[in-house]
Design a protein around this motif. Structure first.
Motif, PDB file in Angstrom:
ATOM      1  N   ALA A 194      -4.213  -6.660   5.040  1.00 40.55           N
ATOM      2  CA  ALA A 194      -5.374  -5.764   4.985  1.00 40.55           C
ATOM      3  C   ALA A 194      -4.935  -4.317   5.170  1.00 40.55           C
ATOM      4  O   ALA A 194      -5.407  -3.426   4.466  1.00 40.55           O
ATOM      5  CB  ALA A 194      -6.395  -6.150   6.050  1.00 40.55           C
ATOM      6  N   ARG A 195      -4.041  -4.080   6.127  1.00 38.05           N
ATOM      7  CA  ARG A 195      -3.545  -2.719   6.328  1.00 38.05           C
ATOM      8  C   ARG A 195      -2.808  -2.213   5.094  1.00 38.05           C
ATOM      9  O   ARG A 195      -2.991  -1.075   4.667  1.00 38.05           O
ATOM     10  CB  ARG A 195      -2.621  -2.681   7.543  1.00 38.05           C
ATOM     11  N   ALA A 196      -1.960  -3.050   4.504  1.00 34.99           N
ATOM     12  CA  ALA A 196      -1.199  -2.645   3.318  1.00 34.99           C
ATOM     13  C   ALA A 196      -2.136  -2.324   2.155  1.00 34.99           C
ATOM     14  O   ALA A 196      -1.931  -1.341   1.440  1.00 34.99           O
ATOM     15  CB  ALA A 196      -0.212  -3.745   2.928  1.00 34.99           C
ATOM     16  N   ARG A 197      -3.184  -3.140   1.986  1.00 36.14           N
ATOM     17  CA  ARG A 197      -4.131  -2.884   0.906  1.00 36.14           C
ATOM     18  C   ARG A 197      -4.884  -1.582   1.140  1.00 36.14           C
ATOM     19  O   ARG A 197      -5.095  -0.799   0.218  1.00 36.14           O
ATOM     20  CB  ARG A 197      -5.092  -4.058   0.746  1.00 36.14           C
ATOM     21  N   ALA A 198      -5.295  -1.318   2.374  1.00 37.89           N
ATOM     22  CA  ALA A 198      -6.008  -0.077   2.686  1.00 37.89           C
ATOM     23  C   ALA A 198      -5.110   1.129   2.435  1.00 37.89           C
ATOM     24  O   ALA A 198      -5.553   2.141   1.888  1.00 37.89           O
ATOM     25  CB  ALA A 198      -6.490  -0.096   4.129  1.00 37.89           C
ATOM     26  N   GLU A 199      -3.841   1.027   2.816  1.00 39.84           N
ATOM     27  CA  GLU A 199      -2.901   2.121   2.568  1.00 39.84           C
ATOM     28  C   GLU A 199      -2.693   2.336   1.071  1.00 39.84           C
ATOM     29  O   GLU A 199      -2.617   3.473   0.603  1.00 39.84           O
ATOM     30  CB  GLU A 199      -1.571   1.841   3.262  1.00 39.84           C
ATOM     31  N   ALA A 200      -2.598   1.258   0.307  1.00 42.88           N
ATOM     32  CA  ALA A 200      -2.425   1.373  -1.142  1.00 42.88           C
ATOM     33  C   ALA A 200      -3.643   2.028  -1.785  1.00 42.88           C
ATOM     34  O   ALA A 200      -3.501   2.868  -2.671  1.00 42.88           O
ATOM     35  CB  ALA A 200      -2.178  -0.011  -1.754  1.00 42.88           C
ATOM     36  N   ARG A 201      -4.852   1.660  -1.320  1.00 43.37           N
ATOM     37  CA  ARG A 201      -6.060   2.301  -1.852  1.00 43.37           C
ATOM     38  C   ARG A 201      -6.061   3.783  -1.555  1.00 43.37           C
ATOM     39  O   ARG A 201      -6.433   4.599  -2.395  1.00 43.37           O
ATOM     40  CB  ARG A 201      -7.314   1.636  -1.266  1.00 43.37           C
ATOM     41  N   GLN A 202      -5.633   4.157  -0.348  1.00 40.44           N
ATOM     42  CA  GLN A 202      -5.584   5.570   0.019  1.00 40.44           C
ATOM     43  C   GLN A 202      -4.583   6.315  -0.860  1.00 40.44           C
ATOM     44  O   GLN A 202      -4.861   7.408  -1.324  1.00 40.44           O
ATOM     45  CB  GLN A 202      -5.228   5.724   1.504  1.00 40.44           C
ATOM     46  N   ARG A 203      -3.427   5.709  -1.105  1.00 40.16           N
ATOM     47  CA  ARG A 203      -2.425   6.336  -1.978  1.00 40.16           C
ATOM     48  C   ARG A 203      -2.976   6.495  -3.385  1.00 40.16           C
ATOM     49  O   ARG A 203      -2.766   7.521  -4.028  1.00 40.16           O
ATOM     50  CB  ARG A 203      -1.143   5.504  -2.015  1.00 40.16           C
TER      51      ARG A 203
END
Length: 188
Positions: free
Chosen positions: A172-181
């Protein structure tokens, strides 16, 4: 809801909430919220299910149409090589009744809920603060459905995702970071 955003219209939101229960706490890991056409909604559902790699529990309306929707979503996910369960959950009670346990537990033990940081948090908390007196209560509804399912209460309904592996927080954290990028075009 599967209604695209159009000028002059204010449709409901399509919402998916990723929750996990661990060591007596409820983790709210991510919220996916958008206004999409039906085709776009199905695509986002499939992409999110594959990314999360957890059981999918969807609200099942009464009658044949609800059963057909669940089977259709299951079929769509199988085409994407999704191996977790797709569970249709019948609704019971109104939204306020379904939200009661989550709201009561949150008010009695706010430290029992952990929100993972993300751009979704401010709007999520604003909606919860004013529920049920808000025009759009889709996030509150998704939370209550997921919470009731995780806790095994009588209100087994929902627009939410139920965790199926121990690495769900990291994903979930990795997906949220990818969305932010993707939004900013930069690395975090």
């Amino acid at each position: 809801a599967a209604t695209a955003d159009k000028p002059g219209k204010d449709p409901d939101w399509l919402v998916g909430t990723l929750l996990a229960a661990w060591s007596g706490k409820t983790y709210i890991l991510d919220v996916v919220r958008d206004r999409l056409s039906p085709d776009q909604a199905i695509s986002l559902f499939a992409k999110t299910a594959v990314s999360d790699d957890v059981d999918q529990v969807v609200e099942q309306e009464p009658g044949a149409s609800g059963k057909l929707l669940v089977k259709f979503l299951e079929s769509e996910l199988r085409r994407e090589k999704f191996t977790r369960r797709v569970v249709g959950a019948l609704t019971s009670g109104n939204k306020e009744t379904r939200a009661f346990m989550a709201a009561a537990d949150w008010s009695q033990n706010p430290s029992g809920f952990v929100l993972v940081e993300g751009g979704w948090v401010p709007e999520f908390l604003d909606e919860l603060r004013y529920f049920p007196h808000v025009k759009h209560d889709d996030q509150a509804d998704a939370l209550s459905h997921g919470y009731n399912h995780l806790r095994g209460t009588n209100y087994l309904v929902g627009d939410y995702r139920v965790p199926g592996s121990s690495d769900v927080v990291g994903r979930a954290r990795a997906r949220a970071e990818a969305r932010q990028r993707d939004k900013t075009g930069t690395e975090s």
